[in-house]
Design a protein around this motif. Structure first.
Motif, PDB file in Angstrom:
ATOM      1  N   LEU A 197     -57.895 -34.522  93.199  1.00 56.08           N
ATOM      2  CA  LEU A 197     -58.187 -33.534  94.229  1.00 56.08           C
ATOM      3  C   LEU A 197     -56.937 -32.868  94.783  1.00 56.08           C
ATOM      4  N   SER A 198     -55.805 -33.569  94.727  1.00 53.43           N
ATOM      5  CA  SER A 198     -54.617 -33.049  95.391  1.00 53.43           C
ATOM      6  C   SER A 198     -53.366 -33.660  94.774  1.00 53.43           C
ATOM      7  N   ASN A 199     -52.245 -32.968  94.951  1.00 54.38           N
ATOM      8  CA  ASN A 199     -50.954 -33.530  94.562  1.00 54.38           C
ATOM      9  C   ASN A 199     -50.414 -34.474  95.635  1.00 54.38           C
ATOM     10  N   GLY A 200     -51.000 -34.402  96.819  1.00 56.19           N
ATOM     11  CA  GLY A 200     -50.593 -35.268  97.916  1.00 56.19           C
ATOM     12  C   GLY A 200     -51.637 -36.328  98.195  1.00 56.19           C
ATOM     13  N   VAL A 219     -68.217 -33.861  99.173  1.00 57.19           N
ATOM     14  CA  VAL A 219     -67.362 -34.904  99.721  1.00 57.19           C
ATOM     15  C   VAL A 219     -66.390 -34.275 100.710  1.00 57.19           C
ATOM     16  N   ALA A 220     -66.215 -34.919 101.853  1.00 55.16           N
ATOM     17  CA  ALA A 220     -65.257 -34.479 102.864  1.00 55.16           C
ATOM     18  C   ALA A 220     -64.030 -35.371 102.781  1.00 55.16           C
ATOM     19  N   VAL A 221     -62.840 -34.757 102.754  1.00 51.29           N
ATOM     20  CA  VAL A 221     -61.611 -35.521 102.606  1.00 51.29           C
ATOM     21  C   VAL A 221     -60.558 -35.013 103.585  1.00 51.29           C
ATOM     22  N   HIS A 275     -61.341 -31.047 104.456  1.00 47.72           N
ATOM     23  CA  HIS A 275     -61.736 -30.206 103.334  1.00 47.72           C
ATOM     24  C   HIS A 275     -63.027 -30.738 102.725  1.00 47.72           C
ATOM     25  N   ILE A 276     -63.960 -29.848 102.463  1.00 54.98           N
ATOM     26  CA  ILE A 276     -65.220 -30.221 101.822  1.00 54.98           C
ATOM     27  C   ILE A 276     -65.217 -29.676 100.395  1.00 54.98           C
ATOM     28  N   TYR A 277     -65.367 -30.583  99.430  1.00 52.57           N
ATOM     29  CA  TYR A 277     -65.445 -30.219  98.023  1.00 52.57           C
ATOM     30  C   TYR A 277     -66.890 -30.374  97.542  1.00 52.57           C
ATOM     31  N   SER A 278     -67.316 -29.471  96.664  1.00 55.63           N
ATOM     32  CA  SER A 278     -68.654 -29.515  96.081  1.00 55.63           C
ATOM     33  C   SER A 278     -68.558 -29.798  94.593  1.00 55.63           C
ATOM     34  N   SER A 290     -68.375 -31.130  85.954  1.00 53.56           N
ATOM     35  CA  SER A 290     -67.547 -32.337  85.885  1.00 53.56           C
ATOM     36  C   SER A 290     -66.321 -32.249  86.785  1.00 53.56           C
ATOM     37  N   ASP A 291     -66.328 -31.322  87.725  1.00 55.98           N
ATOM     38  CA  ASP A 291     -65.165 -31.131  88.582  1.00 55.98           C
ATOM     39  C   ASP A 291     -65.624 -30.910  90.027  1.00 55.98           C
ATOM     40  N   TRP A 292     -64.657 -30.951  90.955  1.00 59.09           N
ATOM     41  CA  TRP A 292     -64.907 -30.695  92.365  1.00 59.09           C
ATOM     42  C   TRP A 292     -64.158 -29.444  92.786  1.00 59.09           C
ATOM     43  N   GLN A 293     -64.839 -28.562  93.528  1.00 61.12           N
ATOM     44  CA  GLN A 293     -64.230 -27.316  93.983  1.00 61.12           C
ATOM     45  C   GLN A 293     -64.277 -27.238  95.502  1.00 61.12           C
ATOM     46  N   LEU A 294     -63.185 -26.776  96.092  1.00 60.24           N
ATOM     47  CA  LEU A 294     -63.105 -26.636  97.538  1.00 60.24           C
ATOM     48  C   LEU A 294     -64.052 -25.522  98.007  1.00 60.24           C
ATOM     49  N   THR A 295     -64.944 -25.843  98.948  1.00 58.74           N
ATOM     50  CA  THR A 295     -65.917 -24.862  99.435  1.00 58.74           C
ATOM     51  C   THR A 295     -65.811 -24.602 100.934  1.00 58.74           C
TER      52      THR A 295
END
Length: 399
Positions: free
Chosen positions: A9-12, A26-28, A36-39, A43-48
């Motif tokens: 999801l992130s480099n950090g 998912v909220a992260v 951030h909420i990803y949908s 096969s991947d998660w995108q920031l929405t």
């Protein structure tokens, strides 16, 4: 062994994560003051969505599965409850925050919805836990504070299934069970193994870390009759309020910082060792039975490793150890493997910050768990198969 689903999801760091009820979102917290909420998209998660209201780093997030409300807690000493409401202009659903009156003067460190989702608990560095419920008259969330006898920062909280009892782990090296009963909100609870009369702030149990370490994580079993907590001394402690009392499993791994129960007799713990370990037992005793991670199937398994701790399985560490013990010195080219000199044999390449139930079997047990870590990964693991751990973790004993 079932292969885990791995997402970057992130480099950090991913400080915390929480899924929606349908597991499509998912909220992260990506180590920032935004949630951030990803949908899920194939096969991947995108920031929405990006929820921006906090001034400082968000330390904890919890997504209520039934009411679809998100609560966030931050180092800015505030918490917000987010709910989807129609935008008056566009008519589209947008996330709107409601401020929570926490009445704390230090950072909020953890947050958790109660099972009935009519209140939530916020741990803090103010040596207090805020029990929050909604007051319809002023139209905001208000709180009552659990204070005594907490002596340091509260690091984790977990609710009992009866919606009244609350477990808390603190930096004062204690795990405690409190009554969070609020007269105008809760129905009178039935007697439990933790006690019968439960007015607010009643101490139903207090347990010390075996070797004086911070208590990073606490969790009730599905029935609520057993408590588990993870300490900074690399131990997992299981508490039975009656007989036999307290069972401690000590390991030679790096400390665990998060745990979750999967059945009444099984739990998964993770932390600085970068792999989710499985513990199993009963009143007669507990032990480590394996890991959800299998390093022999990972890409980095080709790198020779000799350390018993997954966190230290790197060519760089082995180079310094050989120089210290045998005076051996690898050439610069030999110290770096083709896949990087700091790649571990585990899926997670850094500390696991959070482990949560992801999917339930028909019998109510947890069939999958999710983990997030400092390496920016979100991983979904099957709990049906467990790999051996004896070759990497030894020296375990019960006490």
């Amino acid at each position: 062994m079932a292969a885990p689903e791995i997402f970057s999801l992130s480099n950090g760091p991913v400080n915390t994560h929480s899924f929606s009820a349908d597991r499509k979102n998912v909220a992260v917290s990506l180590n920032s003051n935004d949630a951030h909420i990803y949908s899920r998209k194939g096969s991947d998660w995108q920031l929405t969505e990006t929820l921006s209201e906090h001034d400082k780093l968000i330390t904890s997030i919890d997504w209520a599965p039934n009411s679809n409300r998100i609560v966030t807690a931050s180092q800015d000493r505030n918490a917000y409850v987010w709910q989807q409401t129609p935008d008056p202009v566009t008519g589209q659903l947008v996330w709107k925050p409601t401020l929570v009156l926490l009445r704390i003067n230090r950072a909020a460190t953890a947050v958790k919805w109660s099972p009935l989702e009519d209140k939530f608990a916020v741990a803090s560095g103010a040596r207090a836990i805020a029990i929050c419920h909604f007051d319809p008259e002023p139209n905001w969330w208000v709180s009552r504070l659990l204070k005594k006898p907490i002596r340091s920062t509260v690091l984790s909280v977990d609710w009992h299934p009866n919606n009244v009892l609350l477990a808390a782990g603190s930096a004062d090296m204690k795990a405690r069970v409190f009554s969070a009963y609020i007269k105008d909100v809760d129905k009178k609870p039935s007697p439990t193994v933790w006690g019968e009369k439960l007015p607010f702030n009643t101490i139903c149990g207090e347990y010390s870390s075996p070797s004086g370490g911070w208590v990073h994580s606490v969790g009730f079993s599905p029935s609520g009759n057993v408590l588990a907590f993870a300490s900074h001394d690399s131990s997992i402690t299981i508490v039975y309020p009656g007989s036999p009392g307290v069972i401690t499993v000590k390991t030679s791994s790096l400390p665990y910082v998060t745990l979750t129960w999967t059945t009444e007799n099984t739990l998964v713990a993770a932390g600085h060792d970068c792999q989710p370990s499985v513990f199993q037992g009963s009143e007669s005793g507990w032990s480590t039975v394996g890991s959800l991670d299998d390093p022999t199937t990972n890409k980095s398994a080709a790198t020779p490793t000799r350390s018993t701790v997954g966190r230290l399985n790197s060519a760089a560490f082995n180079t310094f150890r050989d120089a210290d013990t045998r005076g051996a010195r690898n050439s610069p080219s030999g110290a770096t493997s083709s896949n990087g000199d700091t790649e571990l044999t585990t899926v997670h390449q850094n500390t696991i910050t959070s482990v949560r139930p992801y999917e339930y079997a028909p019998d109510g047990t947890v069939s999958k768990v999710s983990t997030s870590g400092v390496d920016g990964k979100l991983v979904i693991w099957s709990t049906s198969t467990v790999g051996g751990l004896s070759s990497r973790i030894g020296g375990m004993r019960l006490r």
